[in-house]
Write a protein that holds these residues in place. Sequence first.
Motif, PDB file in Angstrom:
ATOM      1  N   TYR A  19       0.839  -1.195   0.000  1.00 23.31           N
ATOM      2  CA  TYR A  19       0.000   0.000   0.000  1.00 23.31           C
ATOM      3  C   TYR A  19       0.878   1.251   0.000  1.00 23.31           C
ATOM      4  CZ  TYR A  19      -2.877  -3.429   2.719  1.00 23.31           C
ATOM      5  OH  TYR A  19      -3.523  -4.544   3.191  1.00 23.31           O
ATOM      6  N   TYR A  32       0.194   5.150   1.187  1.00 21.26           N
ATOM      7  CA  TYR A  32      -0.736   6.060   1.844  1.00 21.26           C
ATOM      8  C   TYR A  32      -0.142   7.473   1.860  1.00 21.26           C
ATOM      9  CZ  TYR A  32      -3.455   2.179   3.899  1.00 21.26           C
ATOM     10  OH  TYR A  32      -4.246   1.064   4.100  1.00 21.26           O
ATOM     11  N   GLN A  67      -0.348  10.875   4.192  1.00 26.79           N
ATOM     12  CA  GLN A  67      -0.797  11.322   5.503  1.00 26.79           C
ATOM     13  C   GLN A  67      -0.470  12.796   5.699  1.00 26.79           C
ATOM     14  OE1 GLN A  67       0.943   9.383   8.966  1.00 26.79           O
ATOM     15  NE2 GLN A  67      -0.927   9.670  10.141  1.00 26.79           N
ATOM     16  N   GLY A  79      -5.300  10.918   9.660  1.00 19.97           N
ATOM     17  CA  GLY A  79      -5.128   9.512   9.350  1.00 19.97           C
ATOM     18  C   GLY A  79      -4.609   9.310   7.935  1.00 19.97           C
ATOM     19  N   PRO A  80      -3.976   8.183   7.674  1.00 21.00           N
ATOM     20  CA  PRO A  80      -3.476   7.898   6.329  1.00 21.00           C
ATOM     21  C   PRO A  80      -4.615   7.718   5.337  1.00 21.00           C
ATOM     22  CG  PRO A  80      -2.450   6.468   7.986  1.00 21.00           C
ATOM     23  CD  PRO A  80      -3.600   7.144   8.638  1.00 21.00           C
ATOM     24  N   LEU A 129      -5.445   6.107   1.630  1.00 19.04           N
ATOM     25  CA  LEU A 129      -4.911   5.156   0.657  1.00 19.04           C
ATOM     26  C   LEU A 129      -4.814   5.789  -0.720  1.00 19.04           C
ATOM     27  CD1 LEU A 129      -4.033   2.198   0.077  1.00 19.04           C
ATOM     28  CD2 LEU A 129      -6.412   1.774  -0.567  1.00 19.04           C
ATOM     29  N   GLN A 161      -3.092   0.451  -3.990  1.00 19.36           N
ATOM     30  CA  GLN A 161      -2.853  -0.850  -3.373  1.00 19.36           C
ATOM     31  C   GLN A 161      -2.496  -1.849  -4.467  1.00 19.36           C
ATOM     32  OE1 GLN A 161      -5.976  -2.184  -0.757  1.00 19.36           O
ATOM     33  NE2 GLN A 161      -5.278  -4.312  -0.731  1.00 19.36           N
ATOM     34  N   GLN A 179      -1.498  -5.914  -5.383  1.00 17.91           N
ATOM     35  CA  GLN A 179      -1.488  -7.325  -5.013  1.00 17.91           C
ATOM     36  C   GLN A 179      -0.465  -7.957  -5.947  1.00 17.91           C
ATOM     37  OE1 GLN A 179      -3.604  -7.709  -2.469  1.00 17.91           O
ATOM     38  NE2 GLN A 179      -2.866  -9.759  -2.031  1.00 17.91           N
ATOM     39  N   VAL A 218      -4.837  -3.182  -7.493  1.00 24.83           N
ATOM     40  CA  VAL A 218      -6.193  -3.609  -7.160  1.00 24.83           C
ATOM     41  C   VAL A 218      -7.062  -2.447  -6.716  1.00 24.83           C
ATOM     42  CG1 VAL A 218      -5.531  -5.963  -6.621  1.00 24.83           C
ATOM     43  CG2 VAL A 218      -5.491  -4.254  -4.810  1.00 24.83           C
ATOM     44  N   ASP A 219      -6.457  -1.324  -6.356  1.00 25.41           N
ATOM     45  CA  ASP A 219      -7.236  -0.144  -5.965  1.00 25.41           C
ATOM     46  C   ASP A 219      -6.381   1.091  -6.153  1.00 25.41           C
ATOM     47  OD1 ASP A 219      -9.334   0.697  -3.063  1.00 25.41           O
ATOM     48  OD2 ASP A 219      -8.797   1.862  -4.833  1.00 25.41           O
ATOM     49  N   SER A 278      -8.284   4.128  -6.751  1.00 23.79           N
ATOM     50  CA  SER A 278      -9.404   5.046  -6.918  1.00 23.79           C
ATOM     51  C   SER A 278      -9.126   6.441  -6.355  1.00 23.79           C
ATOM     52  CB  SER A 278     -10.660   4.470  -6.252  1.00 23.79           C
ATOM     53  OG  SER A 278     -10.420   4.184  -4.884  1.00 23.79           O
ATOM     54  N   LEU A 296       3.508   7.131   3.227  1.00 26.49           N
ATOM     55  CA  LEU A 296       3.775   5.893   3.945  1.00 26.49           C
ATOM     56  C   LEU A 296       3.591   4.699   3.023  1.00 26.49           C
ATOM     57  CD1 LEU A 296       1.709   6.696   7.160  1.00 26.49           C
ATOM     58  CD2 LEU A 296       4.191   6.427   7.095  1.00 26.49           C
ATOM     59  N   PHE A 327      -7.020 -10.832   4.970  1.00 27.29           N
ATOM     60  CA  PHE A 327      -7.218  -9.394   4.858  1.00 27.29           C
ATOM     61  C   PHE A 327      -7.420  -8.708   6.191  1.00 27.29           C
ATOM     62  CE2 PHE A 327     -11.688  -9.778   5.697  1.00 27.29           C
ATOM     63  CZ  PHE A 327     -12.063 -10.982   5.124  1.00 27.29           C
TER      64      PHE A 327
END
Lengths: 115, 115
Positions: free
Chosen positions: A33, A35, A37, A42-43, A45, A48, A50, A55-56, A58, A91, A100
């Motif tokens: 991942y 991220y 921050q 908070g972080p 995303l 991501q 795989q 996979v993500d 967005s 991060l 998961f």
Amino acid sequence: EAGVAQSPRYKIIEKRQSVAFWCNPISGHATLYWYQQILGQGPKLLIQFQNNGVVDDSQLPKDRFSAERLKGVDSTLKIQPAKLEDSAVYLCASSLFEVFNTEAFFGQGTRLTVV
Amino acid sequence: TQLLEQSPQFLSIQEGENLTVYCNSSSVFSSLQWYRQEPGEGPVLLVTVVTGGEVKKLKRLTFQFGDARKDSSLHITAAQPGDTGLYLCAGANNAGGTSYGKLTFGQGTILTVHP
């Protein structure tokens, strides 16, 4: 066991310049991942992976941000051109595949300042 | 988009006091993780709660997962200056129809414990 390694730790660039961050995840971790921050928050995303597939992504600003994960191991995140609002800590984290609800292990992050 | 709201955002207390941090969402999560982050470092996992109604204790820290798996709380008894940091909750889910997990963070609670 070695942790998640990130470099550089700090980077200061002028707006409109480009910058790249590097991440080496924990050996055997298929999920990686990135991220963003903002200080005191908070972080968020960005992307991501795989193995070496996305996979993500967005929430990745694709007009200026790009990321790749070569051979399912190391990853780089690039910003081109940078804007003032990109100032943040970036991060990198990794975790085991398919379990998961397992722990995400984080690197120390790269603090980016855009002036 | 699944959102996690943490409250309070800031907490400043004296050593020895008790405190509770809340993490709420309208979404159901497969598990809920709590992380603690110190300045200049990445988040580090404190606990994972999986079952609705689950309570876990880690020394002076008590974590609870709501019955409906939409909310969680972190209670610290007799806070110490070493507890100072950013506390983050993160909800984990299997991202719609896939085999990979998605981790969504709350915005964090900045805790300062004064000697």
